[in-house]
Design a protein around this motif. Structure first.
Motif, PDB file in Angstrom:
ATOM      1  N   ALA A 222       0.824  -1.141  -0.097  1.00 54.04           N
ATOM      2  CA  ALA A 222      -0.005  -0.121   0.177  1.00 54.04           C
ATOM      3  C   ALA A 222       1.004   1.549  -0.040  1.00 54.04           C
ATOM      4  N   GLU A 223       2.142   1.296   0.441  1.00 53.30           N
ATOM      5  CA  GLU A 223       2.954   2.434   0.688  1.00 53.30           C
ATOM      6  C   GLU A 223       4.287   2.260  -0.374  1.00 53.30           C
ATOM      7  N   LEU A 224       4.761   0.976  -0.190  1.00 52.62           N
ATOM      8  CA  LEU A 224       6.005   0.801  -0.715  1.00 52.62           C
ATOM      9  C   LEU A 224       6.178   0.508  -2.345  1.00 52.62           C
ATOM     10  N   GLY A 225       5.057   0.164  -2.880  1.00 48.59           N
ATOM     11  CA  GLY A 225       5.040  -0.172  -4.336  1.00 48.59           C
ATOM     12  C   GLY A 225       5.315  -1.576  -4.489  1.00 48.59           C
ATOM     13  N   SER A 226       5.823  -2.073  -5.647  1.00 46.05           N
ATOM     14  CA  SER A 226       5.901  -3.436  -5.914  1.00 46.05           C
ATOM     15  C   SER A 226       7.078  -3.877  -4.816  1.00 46.05           C
ATOM     16  N   ARG A 227       6.858  -5.174  -4.427  1.00 42.72           N
ATOM     17  CA  ARG A 227       7.879  -5.754  -3.659  1.00 42.72           C
ATOM     18  C   ARG A 227       7.787  -7.211  -3.856  1.00 42.72           C
ATOM     19  N   VAL A 228       8.933  -8.000  -3.461  1.00 46.20           N
ATOM     20  CA  VAL A 228       9.233  -9.381  -3.622  1.00 46.20           C
ATOM     21  C   VAL A 228       9.258  -9.873  -2.078  1.00 46.20           C
ATOM     22  N   TYR A 229       8.303 -11.249  -2.214  1.00 43.33           N
ATOM     23  CA  TYR A 229       7.955 -11.751  -0.823  1.00 43.33           C
ATOM     24  C   TYR A 229       8.247 -13.160  -0.791  1.00 43.33           C
ATOM     25  N   ASP A 230       9.006 -13.514   0.234  1.00 39.77           N
ATOM     26  CA  ASP A 230       9.116 -15.139   0.339  1.00 39.77           C
ATOM     27  C   ASP A 230       8.096 -15.440   1.549  1.00 39.77           C
ATOM     28  N   TYR A 231       6.989 -16.694   0.979  1.00 39.25           N
ATOM     29  CA  TYR A 231       6.125 -16.891   1.961  1.00 39.25           C
ATOM     30  C   TYR A 231       6.085 -18.337   2.326  1.00 39.25           C
ATOM     31  N   ILE A 232       6.003 -18.754   3.609  1.00 43.60           N
ATOM     32  CA  ILE A 232       5.553 -20.150   3.838  1.00 43.60           C
ATOM     33  C   ILE A 232       4.251 -20.434   4.549  1.00 43.60           C
ATOM     34  N   LEU A 233       3.548 -21.364   4.125  1.00 36.62           N
ATOM     35  CA  LEU A 233       2.172 -21.964   4.885  1.00 36.62           C
ATOM     36  C   LEU A 233       2.242 -22.983   5.482  1.00 36.62           C
ATOM     37  N   VAL A 234       1.933 -23.344   6.811  1.00 35.48           N
ATOM     38  CA  VAL A 234       1.935 -24.536   7.419  1.00 35.48           C
ATOM     39  C   VAL A 234       0.586 -24.968   8.090  1.00 35.48           C
ATOM     40  N   PRO A 235       0.176 -26.575   8.027  1.00 37.24           N
ATOM     41  CA  PRO A 235      -1.111 -26.872   8.822  1.00 37.24           C
ATOM     42  C   PRO A 235      -0.839 -26.504  10.245  1.00 37.24           C
ATOM     43  N   VAL A 236      -1.964 -26.303  10.745  1.00 34.64           N
ATOM     44  CA  VAL A 236      -2.603 -26.178  12.224  1.00 34.64           C
ATOM     45  C   VAL A 236      -3.202 -27.407  12.535  1.00 34.64           C
ATOM     46  N   LEU A 237      -2.672 -28.350  13.133  1.00 33.79           N
ATOM     47  CA  LEU A 237      -3.474 -29.853  13.483  1.00 33.79           C
ATOM     48  C   LEU A 237      -4.104 -29.755  14.838  1.00 33.79           C
ATOM     49  N   ASN A 238      -5.372 -30.431  14.774  1.00 33.29           N
ATOM     50  CA  ASN A 238      -5.831 -30.493  16.038  1.00 33.29           C
ATOM     51  C   ASN A 238      -5.402 -31.902  16.729  1.00 33.29           C
ATOM     52  N   LYS A 239      -6.290 -31.932  18.031  1.00 36.82           N
ATOM     53  CA  LYS A 239      -5.691 -33.395  18.964  1.00 36.82           C
ATOM     54  C   LYS A 239      -5.936 -34.441  17.968  1.00 36.82           C
ATOM     55  N   ASP A 240      -6.822 -34.419  16.971  1.00 37.92           N
ATOM     56  CA  ASP A 240      -7.040 -35.693  16.366  1.00 37.92           C
ATOM     57  C   ASP A 240      -6.228 -35.623  15.089  1.00 37.92           C
ATOM     58  N   GLY A 241      -5.349 -34.637  14.930  1.00 37.85           N
ATOM     59  CA  GLY A 241      -4.451 -34.891  13.545  1.00 37.85           C
ATOM     60  C   GLY A 241      -4.982 -34.138  12.465  1.00 37.85           C
ATOM     61  N   GLN A 242      -6.133 -33.496  12.425  1.00 36.86           N
ATOM     62  CA  GLN A 242      -6.686 -32.953  11.460  1.00 36.86           C
ATOM     63  C   GLN A 242      -6.337 -31.583  11.263  1.00 36.86           C
ATOM     64  N   VAL A 243      -6.122 -31.026   9.921  1.00 35.05           N
ATOM     65  CA  VAL A 243      -6.043 -29.819   9.809  1.00 35.05           C
ATOM     66  C   VAL A 243      -7.271 -28.916  10.098  1.00 35.05           C
ATOM     67  N   GLU A 244      -6.847 -27.780  11.214  1.00 35.55           N
ATOM     68  CA  GLU A 244      -7.980 -27.157  11.803  1.00 35.55           C
ATOM     69  C   GLU A 244      -7.856 -25.582  11.127  1.00 35.55           C
ATOM     70  N   ALA A 245      -6.595 -25.215  10.815  1.00 35.26           N
ATOM     71  CA  ALA A 245      -6.367 -23.929  10.215  1.00 35.26           C
ATOM     72  C   ALA A 245      -4.875 -23.883   9.404  1.00 35.26           C
ATOM     73  N   ILE A 246      -4.598 -22.847   8.765  1.00 31.70           N
ATOM     74  CA  ILE A 246      -3.466 -22.805   8.072  1.00 31.70           C
ATOM     75  C   ILE A 246      -2.967 -21.513   8.402  1.00 31.70           C
ATOM     76  N   ALA A 247      -1.599 -21.676   9.109  1.00 31.30           N
ATOM     77  CA  ALA A 247      -0.858 -20.501   9.307  1.00 31.30           C
ATOM     78  C   ALA A 247       0.156 -19.991   8.381  1.00 31.30           C
ATOM     79  N   GLY A 248       0.365 -18.813   8.303  1.00 30.87           N
ATOM     80  CA  GLY A 248       1.545 -18.280   7.200  1.00 30.87           C
ATOM     81  C   GLY A 248       2.311 -17.011   7.716  1.00 30.87           C
ATOM     82  N   THR A 249       3.509 -17.199   7.018  1.00 25.25           N
ATOM     83  CA  THR A 249       4.380 -15.887   7.429  1.00 25.25           C
ATOM     84  C   THR A 249       4.674 -15.620   5.887  1.00 25.25           C
ATOM     85  N   THR A 250       5.206 -14.272   5.754  1.00 26.46           N
ATOM     86  CA  THR A 250       5.676 -13.751   4.517  1.00 26.46           C
ATOM     87  C   THR A 250       6.561 -12.611   4.823  1.00 26.46           C
TER      88      THR A 250
END
Length: 760
Positions: A222-250
């Motif tokens: 929004a302020e700096l214009g075009s940028r290059v980003y490196d990102y990673i998306l990881v699964p968040v598992l519940n007690k039953d081992g099922q994916v309940e959310a996806i966390a990410g950092t960029t």
């Protein structure tokens, strides 16, 4: 009381209680105040705490020593004095850990009934719960602090691709508040269709495979214009081992990508610079010192092709192992201290045969993130220059030896004169070809032995030249006179190695009574023959001196031709100075030759501007001045009649002497001033700030081969100042010296402005 008297019944009642109950009786001090209590009764719960201790009628503080330090005893005393029932909690130290008790203290007449409940487990659970809450709150604060203060983008998706969390950096990038973004999808938060669809596919893949995904993407800020980003998306598992959310950092890696590009450009320029530099250069990397880069000059110098790149240097040149130079390589790589040294001797197989070479070397460590990862080496071959200089030194040594042994007979002695090693008696004395210990008895007249021995002792102790007239037993057993002169030969530490001497037959001078004219003519003929020998030597010596200088000039010209078009302005200036110096050396050699072979009447004086002489000396002593960080200050020196070669040698020797004996780590400073008197003489004074000398040596320093300092600390021949004195006297002047140890030296030269005679 009846109750206390029926202890069996009382004890039965006490023992039925689950809490500890102790009945105490007050103990009063002299002022009538309760200060402690005697234990009257304890129930079974209390006795479990007491164990085998006999508590009957013992003080409470004795049985429970921790009651004082915890304040329990003070609270019991307060109830005993006020009668007010007390309820309180208190810690009590056990053998293993602290215990917690809840006390109820009731006063009944002069007795106290103390009920205590062990609440240790409750307290520990309470403390554990509080600590857990504190940790949880601290973790929450830490999480919020990290996620909201990191420049990275942190976010969480639900399984429907909607944001359930976005940190401050991400909200700032969107230019939104949390309530405007949380609960909304990718497109709602400004993602382009391709970008949103890409992440939705990745989320589906993570839900299906439960594996993280990493990638790089470009999109606008929004302020700096075009940028290059490196990102990673990881699964968040519940007690039953099922994916309940996806966390990410960029992470914004725009600057990193730009830096990588610049580093690549810098690396390319660096490699190009290494290849183009005329100085032999190579780059070593890693603990094995692998050849990372090497230019053509270095390859030619060490005799290898480009196949050496990527291999350990020591693998290609194993002969360097255990040599001094390889020790310096390891030291630079291990300690990171730069190494610079000239004329380093290195033995290696440059042409396939093991041979000694000499190099001017500079090593520098290469660092990355403060760690040494390799080193760069520059080595310039100076073998020809060193060889030429050594030839000059040998030639000078031969010249000096002949000058100091120009009489008829020649001999050599060991260091303390106990052994005569050889003697060329020229028919006057008996020759000696094998070492002789009884040479004194064989050659010295008995009446003069004491005089000879005293002169030898003085010469040995002072390391001085021995000069002495004495009588000898000649080869035909007659008595004769000789003038003997011997010079000590010193090693690098200034110790006497041997003596080299000459002796002249002066029997005729000592015994002349008749036919003086014929004797003088004969002696003149002998002197003429000796002079012819000296002239012949001068021609030979000048040839020996010129040859190395000629080689220096030749190889300098070849080096200029070889480096044509590649040397910079500084290198070209250095080449010019080498030419100037060698040309001046040719002139000096010719001048010395002319001086040694021409009679005095043929040395015609000319006008000599001492200012010009000093300018030439500054040029010739440039390297010595730089080494001593020295300066020469002079102005308005006179123009006088004399020999320009000899006057140049006079001031060159004086200035070189001051630089040679400069104080370590203190810039050398030399001042030269002059004044002219009414009698037509110039008085010239040279002052320096060097190490000086003791005043008692003021006359001795002008003697031939005199050295006041060890040879391993200060180089030199011992001829310089004696030549200065001879040159000054040759011009009809005088020279004197003054000094003090550690306070510099001063030389005063008096020279006539005009020469009286037509020759010098």
């Amino acid at each position: 009381m009846e109750l206390t008297e029926n202890k069996v019944l009382f004890q039965t009642i006490f023992d039925s209680a689950s809490n500890s109950i102790i009945v105490l009786k007050s103990i009063y001090n002299l002022e009538g105040n309760a200060e402690d209590f005697s234990i009257q009764l304890c129930n079974s719960s209390a006795r479990k705490w007491l164990g085998t201790i006999d508590y009957s009628d013992k003080r409470y503080s004795e049985v429970f020593p921790g009651a004082k330090q915890t304040g329990i005893l003070d609270k019991l005393i307060a109830v005993a004095q006020t009668g007010i029932t007390a309820n309180f909690e208190s810690q009590y130290p056990g053998e293993v850990h602290l215990y917690w008790f809840r006390f109820t203290v009731v006063k009944q007449a002069d007795l106290l009934v103390v009920t205590s409940e062990d609440i240790t487990e409750h307290k520990l659970a309470e403390i554990t719960l509080k600590n857990a809450l504190d940790v949880s709150e601290r973790q929450q604060r830490l999480y919020n602090s990290i996620t909201n203060n990191t420049p990275d983008l942190v976010y969480v998706f639900d399984l429907n691709y909607k944001f359930t969390y976005a940190n401050k950096a991400l909200l700032n990038m969107w230019g939104k508040k949390a309530e405007e973004a949380i609960g909304y999808g990718l497109r709602d938060n400004g993602y382009e269709e391709w970008h949103a669809a890409m992440h939705e596919r990745e989320i589906d893949e993570i839900i299906a495979n439960k594996k993280s995904i990493r990638g790089t993407v470009s999109f606008p800020h929004a302020e700096l214009g075009s940028r290059v980003y490196d990102y990673i998306l990881v699964p968040v598992l519940n007690k039953d081992g099922q994916v309940e959310a996806i966390a990410g950092t960029t992470r914004d890696i725009t600057e990193l990508k730009q830096t990588e590009g610049k580093l690549q450009q810098s690396e390319t320029r660096f490699r190009g610079m290494i290849q183009q530099t005329p100085a032999p250069t190579l780059v070593l990397m890693g603990d094995d010192l692998i050849v990372e880069q090497i230019n053509t000059s270095m390859l030619q110098m060490i005799g290898f092709g480009k196949e050496i790149i990527g291999t350990p240097l020591l693998e290609n040149m194993p002969e360097l192992t255990n040599q001094y130079i390889w020790e310096q390589v390891i030291k630079v790589y291990k300690e990171g201290i730069p190494f610079d040294q000239t004329e380093v001797a290195v033995s290696h197989k440059r042409t396939g045969v093991m041979k000694d070479y000499f190099y001017n070397i500079a090593y520098r460590p290469l660092r990355e993130d403060g760690k040494i990862i390799g080193m760069i080496q520059v080595a310039i071959d100076v073998t020809e220059q060193v060889t030429a200089r050594k030839k000059l030194e040998r030639s000078e040594s031969r010249f000096r030896a002949l000058v100091n042994a120009s009489s008829d007979m020649v001999y050599s002695m060991n260091a303390d004169w106990t052994i005569m090693r050889n003697l060329e008696g020229r028919g006057f004395l008996a020759d000696i070809s094998e070492p002789m210990t009884n040479w004194i008895e064989k050659h010295i007249y008995s009446a003069d032995i004491g005089t000879v021995q005293n002169a030898i002792a003085n010469a040995v102790s002072g390391k001085n030249i021995l000069e002495l007239e004495h009588r000898v037993l000649t080869a035909n057993s007659t008595l004769g006179w000789i003038f003997s002169r011997a010079v000590p030969i010193l090693d690098e530490q200034g110790n006497i190695l041997e003596w080299f001497g000459s002796a002249a037959d002066i029997t005729t001078q000592k015994t002349i009574t008749e036919k003086p004219e014929s004797l003088v003519a004969e002696r003149t003929k002998e002197l003429q023959r000796s002079n012819e020998d000296l002239q012949q030597f001068a021609h030979v010596a000048s040839h020996d001196l010129k040859e190395p200088v000629r080689k220096i000039k030749t190889f300098t010209s070849r080096l200029e031709h070889h480096l044509e078009g590649t040397i910079d302005e500084t290198a070209a200036r250095f080449m010019d100075r080498i030419h100037v110096a060698t040309d001046r050396m040719f002139s000096m050699i010719d001048g010395v030759l002319a001086y040694s072979t021409t009679n005095a009447v043929h040395q015609k004086p000319t006008k000599v501007d001492l200012n010009e002489v000093l300018k030439n000396i500054e040029t010739d002593l440039e390297v010595a001045l730089q080494k001593a960080n020295g300066t020469i200050q002079y102005q308005n020196l006179p123009t006088l009649e004399g020999s320009d070669v000899l006057l140049y040698q006079l001031f060159y020797n004086l200035i070189n002497n001051s630089l040679k004996f400069a104080k370590p780590d203190i810039p050398a400073h030399i001042t030269i001033s002059s004044e002219t008197d009414t009698a037509g003489f110039a008085r010239i004074q040279l002052n320096d700030n060097g190490i000086g000398f003791e005043p008692l040596y003021a006359e001795r320093i002008f003697e031939t081969f005199t050295r006041l300092n060890p040879k391993d600390q200060f180089e030199g021949t011992g001829l310089g100042l004696s030549l200065c004195k001879k040159i000054v006297e040759r011009h009809g002047g005088s020279i004197s010296a003054n000094g003090a140890s550690g306070e510099g030296a001063s030389f005063v030269i008096t020279l006539p402005l005009k020469q009286k005679d037509s020759g010098i």
